[in-house]
Scaffold this active site. Sequence first.
Site, PDB file in Angstrom:
ATOM      1  N   CYS A 115       0.796  -1.220   0.000  1.00 23.61           N
ATOM      2  CA  CYS A 115       0.000   0.000   0.000  1.00 23.61           C
ATOM      3  C   CYS A 115       0.833   1.278   0.000  1.00 23.61           C
ATOM      4  O   CYS A 115       0.290   2.366  -0.191  1.00 23.61           O
ATOM      5  CB  CYS A 115      -0.935   0.008   1.200  1.00 23.61           C
ATOM      6  SG  CYS A 115      -2.104  -1.369   1.227  1.00 23.61           S
ATOM      7  N   HIS A 194      12.703   0.797   5.291  1.00 25.96           N
ATOM      8  CA  HIS A 194      12.497  -0.588   4.888  1.00 25.96           C
ATOM      9  C   HIS A 194      13.089  -1.512   5.949  1.00 25.96           C
ATOM     10  O   HIS A 194      14.284  -1.453   6.226  1.00 25.96           O
ATOM     11  CB  HIS A 194      13.172  -0.845   3.539  1.00 25.96           C
ATOM     12  CG  HIS A 194      12.615  -2.015   2.781  1.00 25.96           C
ATOM     13  ND1 HIS A 194      12.448  -3.258   3.348  1.00 25.96           N
ATOM     14  CD2 HIS A 194      12.178  -2.141   1.496  1.00 25.96           C
ATOM     15  CE1 HIS A 194      11.944  -4.086   2.451  1.00 25.96           C
ATOM     16  NE2 HIS A 194      11.767  -3.443   1.326  1.00 25.96           N
ATOM     17  N   HIS A 280      -1.938  19.245   7.824  1.00 25.15           N
ATOM     18  CA  HIS A 280      -2.823  18.181   7.350  1.00 25.15           C
ATOM     19  C   HIS A 280      -2.092  16.845   7.346  1.00 25.15           C
ATOM     20  O   HIS A 280      -0.903  16.779   7.015  1.00 25.15           O
ATOM     21  CB  HIS A 280      -3.341  18.503   5.944  1.00 25.15           C
ATOM     22  CG  HIS A 280      -3.905  19.890   5.817  1.00 25.15           C
ATOM     23  ND1 HIS A 280      -5.099  20.256   6.392  1.00 25.15           N
ATOM     24  CD2 HIS A 280      -3.418  20.997   5.199  1.00 25.15           C
ATOM     25  CE1 HIS A 280      -5.328  21.531   6.131  1.00 25.15           C
ATOM     26  NE2 HIS A 280      -4.329  22.001   5.410  1.00 25.15           N
ATOM     27  N   HIS A 284      -2.625   6.528   5.598  1.00 27.12           N
ATOM     28  CA  HIS A 284      -3.178   5.411   4.824  1.00 27.12           C
ATOM     29  C   HIS A 284      -4.293   4.698   5.575  1.00 27.12           C
ATOM     30  O   HIS A 284      -4.176   4.400   6.766  1.00 27.12           O
ATOM     31  CB  HIS A 284      -2.067   4.432   4.467  1.00 27.12           C
ATOM     32  CG  HIS A 284      -2.568   3.115   3.966  1.00 27.12           C
ATOM     33  ND1 HIS A 284      -3.377   3.018   2.849  1.00 27.12           N
ATOM     34  CD2 HIS A 284      -2.405   1.847   4.429  1.00 27.12           C
ATOM     35  CE1 HIS A 284      -3.672   1.749   2.649  1.00 27.12           C
ATOM     36  NE2 HIS A 284      -3.104   1.026   3.588  1.00 27.12           N
ATOM     37  N   ASN A 317     -10.594   0.858   1.936  1.00 24.54           N
ATOM     38  CA  ASN A 317      -9.146   0.846   1.759  1.00 24.54           C
ATOM     39  C   ASN A 317      -8.844   0.625   0.276  1.00 24.54           C
ATOM     40  O   ASN A 317      -8.954  -0.480  -0.229  1.00 24.54           O
ATOM     41  CB  ASN A 317      -8.534  -0.270   2.605  1.00 24.54           C
ATOM     42  CG  ASN A 317      -7.023  -0.366   2.463  1.00 24.54           C
ATOM     43  OD1 ASN A 317      -6.419   0.339   1.671  1.00 24.54           O
ATOM     44  ND2 ASN A 317      -6.420  -1.251   3.234  1.00 24.54           N
TER      45      ASN A 317
END
Length: 382
Positions: A115, A194, A280, A284, A317
């Site tokens: 995502c 990562h 703002h 996700h 989603n």
Amino acid sequence: MNVMKSTGKFRDESLDFQKKILERSGFGEGTYAPTSLLKTPPNVCLAEARKETESVVIGAIAELLSRTKVKAEEIGIVVTNCCVFNPTPSLSAMVVNHYKLRDNVVSYNLSGMGCSAGLISIELAKQLLQVRPNSYALIVSTENINDGLYFGNNRSMLVSNCLFRMGGAAILLSNLTSDSHRSKYCLKHIVRTHKGSQNHCYNSIIQEEDDDNITGVTLSKNIMSSAGQTLKANISTLGKYVLPFSEQLRFVTNFVAKKLFFKVRVIKSFTPNFMLAFEHFCIHTGGKAVQDEMQKVLGLSDWHMEPSRMTLYRYGNTSSSSVWYELAYCEAQGRVKKGDRIWQIAFGSGFKCNSVVWCALRTIDPTKEKNLWSEFSTHVTN
């Protein structure tokens, strides 16, 4: 509906489990699913998966070009991303073919990156624009529900059936000086983290076969801890670029204290106040549990979480495109003013956490610039 596909069928307890997940998902009744899955039995095949993606991608690009008045032949870079659907030719080739883009167009298709791939696409496009002057970069983020459906009875795999909905977004980046007066935002920072080197993070979201040899995506119990670990590393790096010096000093002081007095449990980790750095937040829409945890960890108000929660409720989603639905919500509500700073943050398999920071170049007037939220703006508390 019991028989879903020749390779598998849902047991009653699996149907009950999915129903409970959906009831707690935070989704409203208006989210979208492809017509192929609304049939009895669902029509799951490559042709329908391709049709689903084409309807989303081509529609998003057509609306983007109409609004920006940019001609298709002016596009020099195309970056598409979709995690589970990886056809041949690629999705980027599909865009090139449909719009008959020029022969020297540079195109990339990102798959299997989860995502957060939409924000990875932004970084890739940025790098390409640095070596291709006077260019437009088209980014398209989507997911495929038809191709990602799981037909077995492993609960860790069934969850993904309930999490995603049909959707997508198209974004246009420009490095033309002449576009500075009409552009909405300026890209300020990109931070990618990562944790794939750690096995528990790498295996927290993984596509594999179950005991009956049916393919699905497993969401392990380690997913929340992996997200927390990756988020901490990401915001530690991002903070150096965006936080006021006072907040950075408090963070460093806390970090040193914890290292020196690691046996003293009363020293709690300090989370900087990111509301001092951003107006703002586009978080996700991984699910209600993810939203609740993010609000708690970052100390955000309900107002700051509203774009994410409203997107989850109205559209579900939509994977990597969700952060763009949220930014569109902020625009439709008249929230975006010139100079405002926007933080987009998303998680992805691997495990990854990616952040992108934008600065608004102008105030967005929702009465003049319509988007997918415009018809709902008068019904939502601002």
